[in-house]
Design a protein around this motif. Structure first.
Motif, short mmCIF file in Angstrom:
data_model
loop_
_atom_site.label_atom_id
_atom_site.label_comp_id
_atom_site.label_asym_id
_atom_site.label_seq_id
_atom_site.Cartn_x
_atom_site.Cartn_y
_atom_site.Cartn_z
N ASN A 233 -87.41 -53.78 -18.58
CA ASN A 233 -87.90 -54.96 -17.86
C ASN A 233 -89.32 -55.36 -18.28
O ASN A 233 -90.09 -55.87 -17.47
N ASP A 234 -89.65 -55.15 -19.54
CA ASP A 234 -90.98 -55.50 -20.01
C ASP A 234 -91.04 -56.97 -20.43
O ASP A 234 -90.05 -57.55 -20.90
N VAL A 235 -92.20 -57.56 -20.26
CA VAL A 235 -92.43 -58.99 -20.52
C VAL A 235 -93.60 -59.13 -21.49
O VAL A 235 -94.61 -58.44 -21.36
N ILE A 236 -93.45 -60.02 -22.49
CA ILE A 236 -94.52 -60.28 -23.45
C ILE A 236 -95.21 -61.59 -23.09
O ILE A 236 -94.56 -62.63 -22.91
N GLU A 237 -96.52 -61.54 -23.00
CA GLU A 237 -97.31 -62.75 -22.74
C GLU A 237 -98.35 -62.95 -23.82
O GLU A 237 -98.94 -61.99 -24.31
N GLN A 238 -98.56 -64.20 -24.20
CA GLN A 238 -99.63 -64.57 -25.11
C GLN A 238 -100.74 -65.22 -24.31
O GLN A 238 -100.51 -66.16 -23.57
N ILE A 239 -101.95 -64.67 -24.46
CA ILE A 239 -103.12 -65.20 -23.76
C ILE A 239 -104.01 -65.87 -24.81
O ILE A 239 -104.40 -65.24 -25.79
N THR A 240 -104.30 -67.14 -24.60
CA THR A 240 -105.08 -67.93 -25.56
C THR A 240 -106.29 -68.51 -24.88
O THR A 240 -106.20 -69.05 -23.76
N SER A 241 -107.46 -68.41 -25.52
CA SER A 241 -108.69 -69.04 -25.04
C SER A 241 -109.07 -70.13 -26.03
O SER A 241 -109.37 -69.85 -27.19
N THR A 242 -109.04 -71.38 -25.58
CA THR A 242 -109.21 -72.53 -26.46
C THR A 242 -110.55 -73.21 -26.22
O THR A 242 -110.92 -73.48 -25.06
N LEU A 243 -111.26 -73.50 -27.30
CA LEU A 243 -112.55 -74.19 -27.19
C LEU A 243 -112.34 -75.64 -26.80
O LEU A 243 -111.41 -76.31 -27.27
N SER A 244 -113.25 -76.15 -25.98
CA SER A 244 -113.25 -77.58 -25.67
C SER A 244 -113.73 -78.37 -26.88
O SER A 244 -114.27 -77.80 -27.84
N ALA A 245 -113.53 -79.68 -26.85
CA ALA A 245 -113.89 -80.53 -27.98
C ALA A 245 -115.37 -80.42 -28.33
O ALA A 245 -115.75 -80.49 -29.51
N ASP A 246 -116.21 -80.25 -27.32
CA ASP A 246 -117.65 -80.15 -27.58
C ASP A 246 -118.08 -78.70 -27.82
O ASP A 246 -119.27 -78.42 -27.96
N LYS A 252 -108.52 -70.75 -20.62
CA LYS A 252 -107.50 -69.73 -20.82
C LYS A 252 -106.12 -70.29 -20.47
O LYS A 252 -105.96 -71.02 -19.49
N SER A 253 -105.13 -69.95 -21.28
CA SER A 253 -103.75 -70.26 -20.96
C SER A 253 -102.89 -69.04 -21.23
O SER A 253 -103.18 -68.24 -22.12
N ILE A 254 -101.84 -68.87 -20.43
CA ILE A 254 -100.93 -67.74 -20.57
C ILE A 254 -99.51 -68.28 -20.70
O ILE A 254 -99.08 -69.12 -19.90
N SER A 255 -98.80 -67.82 -21.71
CA SER A 255 -97.41 -68.24 -21.90
C SER A 255 -96.54 -67.00 -22.11
O SER A 255 -96.95 -66.03 -22.76
N PHE A 272 -104.36 -63.15 -27.92
CA PHE A 272 -103.86 -61.79 -28.02
C PHE A 272 -102.57 -61.70 -27.21
O PHE A 272 -102.18 -62.65 -26.51
N TRP A 273 -101.90 -60.57 -27.31
CA TRP A 273 -100.62 -60.38 -26.64
C TRP A 273 -100.70 -59.15 -25.76
O TRP A 273 -101.34 -58.16 -26.10
N ARG A 274 -100.03 -59.26 -24.63
CA ARG A 274 -99.93 -58.10 -23.76
C ARG A 274 -98.47 -57.87 -23.40
O ARG A 274 -97.67 -58.80 -23.32
N VAL A 275 -98.13 -56.60 -23.20
CA VAL A 275 -96.83 -56.20 -22.69
C VAL A 275 -97.05 -55.80 -21.24
O VAL A 275 -97.83 -54.90 -20.95
N ARG A 276 -96.37 -56.50 -20.33
CA ARG A 276 -96.52 -56.15 -18.91
C ARG A 276 -95.18 -55.76 -18.33
O ARG A 276 -94.12 -56.16 -18.82
N GLN A 345 -83.14 -63.23 -30.55
CA GLN A 345 -82.62 -62.62 -29.32
C GLN A 345 -83.63 -62.77 -28.19
O GLN A 345 -84.84 -62.76 -28.40
N GLY A 346 -83.13 -62.86 -26.97
CA GLY A 346 -84.01 -62.93 -25.82
C GLY A 346 -84.71 -61.60 -25.58
O GLY A 346 -84.08 -60.54 -25.68
N ILE A 347 -86.00 -61.66 -25.30
CA ILE A 347 -86.75 -60.42 -25.04
C ILE A 347 -87.41 -60.42 -23.67
O ILE A 347 -88.06 -59.44 -23.30
N ASN A 348 -87.25 -61.49 -22.90
CA ASN A 348 -87.90 -61.53 -21.59
C ASN A 348 -87.21 -60.54 -20.65
O ASN A 348 -85.98 -60.56 -20.51
N SER A 349 -87.99 -59.66 -20.05
CA SER A 349 -87.47 -58.61 -19.16
C SER A 349 -86.45 -57.75 -19.88
O SER A 349 -85.30 -57.59 -19.43
N SER A 350 -86.86 -57.20 -21.02
CA SER A 350 -85.96 -56.36 -21.81
C SER A 350 -86.74 -55.16 -22.35
O SER A 350 -87.90 -54.96 -22.01
N ASP A 351 -86.10 -54.39 -23.22
CA ASP A 351 -86.76 -53.28 -23.90
C ASP A 351 -87.39 -53.84 -25.17
O ASP A 351 -86.70 -54.18 -26.13
#
Length: 392
Positions: A233-246, A252-255, A272-276, A345-351
């Motif tokens: 039941n592990d989940v992979i998330e990508q955390i991104t920190s994006t600079l503003s135009a100036d 921060k965004s999490i997908s 970066f990526w985290r396994v939760r 293959q789907g990996i959400n909530s999987s091994d």
């Protein structure tokens, strides 16, 4: 410490049976650890690690059922299995690519027998009557220091092996820290195995103009995360920190990554990526581990258009036959390289299995003429919300 115990939900109790390996396949289920292959270590703060180890012909030392416990708490599983799954060598002069793990092997006769002096204060571990691994504790320096308060120091658990492949020596070390961090390392030494006369492909190392040919080593690590009590039941998330135009703010965004894929780091785009875990928490936040890249300045996409090197990180669903990141056996319909493992293959909530690649470009120096000084590459697996507060 009391505040941590009150805030955190109960950990998975006990160490349970430690996992083992199969000699020909990646982790098949979760059998008990063979006699003599269990590692348990309590560090100076009271943190502890436990795992099972095995010496394999190709990968060398492989670790399984890795568990960590903060001081005063029960152990919780981090990893089902972890190995160095390939070392790919690309020479700067275009010589044929080499796959050291699958073609030569880090284990068996290629293990370098360690001595007591090389494992001073530690314990030598044997396979087939040969001392192939040193288990020891090392000073870790400051764990933290806050203002004028007394600094807290600690120690690391180190597991170290060495292998000789031709003229090159590879030292593999796993460092397990008091705070739950895991740092795998590969060290290159030995002597140059390829020389030539064209300085465009290397560096002159002899007065007669002999050139030490440069090369890129790509180290592929295979990590089968099995956080907490369930491996599925592990989940992979990508955390991104994006600079503003100036360029004055970072947002921060999490997908969630739902399907097998490959991704790249970027010095400019902070991601970066985290396994939760899908269910276990520290009391209010899901427990997880994040991948921290180091030595990224050497990262390479390869010189021969290799598709399996287009990405730094691959995320796949567990498949026992997906053992080596490149030059993998295609028997039983398994893919040859990690890029083919990521087939949607789907990996959400999987091994989930995380494959991380580190590159090192070695441009020889005069100092490498007789023996190459040790050059290390490493990355970190850092606990994120594994604890409700600093456990130390």
């Amino acid at each position: 410490m009391n505040s941590l115990i009150k805030k955190a939900l109960p950990f998975v109790s006990g160490l349970a049976l430690l996992g083992s390996f199969a000699s020909a396949e990646a982790r098949p289920g979760n059998p008990g650890c063979p006699a003599g292959q269990t590692i348990t270590s309590t560090l100076s703060t009271g943190s502890s690690w436990s795992m099972c180890w095995e010496a394999r012909q190709k990968e060398g030392i492989v670790l399984s059922n890795i568990r960590y416990a903060a001081p005063g708490q029960a152990a919780r599983r981090v990893m089902g299995e972890m190995s160095l799954s390939q070392i790919q060598r690309n020479y700067d002069d275009g010589s044929p690519v080499r796959f050291f793990v699958t073609a030569n092997g880090l284990g068996g006769n290629n293990f370098i027998s360690l001595t007591n002096s090389e494992c001073s204060g530690g314990q030598l571990r044997y396979s087939g009557g040969k001392p192939v691994m040193c288990q020891s504790k090392k000073d870790a320096g400051f764990i933290y220091k806050n203002g004028t308060s007394t600094a807290v120091s600690g120690e690391n658990l180190s597991l170290l092996s060495a292998s000789q492949i031709g003229q090159y020596s590879y030292t593999v070390e796993w460092i397990f820290k008091e705070n739950g961090t895991i740092q795998p390392k590969v060290g290159l030494s030995g002597s140059l195995d390829k020389t030539g006369s064209n300085a465009s492909f290397g560096w002159p190392i002899q007065q007669n103009g002999q050139v030490g040919v440069g090369f890129v080593d790509n180290y592929y690590w295979r990590m089968d995360f099995d956080l907490g009590s369930s491996s599925g039941n592990d989940v992979i998330e990508q955390i991104t920190s994006t600079l503003s135009a100036d360029r004055t703010k970072r947002s921060k965004s999490i997908s969630t990554i739902a399907s097998e894929t490959g991704r790249n780091f970027s010095p400019e785009v902070k991601r970066f990526w985290r396994v939760r875990d899908g269910s276990e928490t520290n009391g209010f936040a899901p427990i997880s581990y994040e991948l921290v890249m180091l030595n990224y300045d050497h990262q390479s996409i390869g010189s021969n258009g290799e598709a399996w090197m287009n990405k730094d990180v691959y995320l796949t669903k567990y498949n026992a036959c997906e053992r080596f990141a490149a030059d993998n056996s295609t028997a039983n319909g398994c893919g040859w390289g990690v890029n083919s493992f990521a087939n949607g293959q789907g990996i959400n909530s999987s091994d989930v299995v995380l494959w991380n690649r580190m590159s090192y470009h070695h441009l020889p120096r005069d100092e490498d003429d007789n023996v190459i000084g040790m050059r290390w590459n490493s990355f970190k697996l850092l606990p994120r919300d594994w604890h409700a507060v600093n456990p130390l």
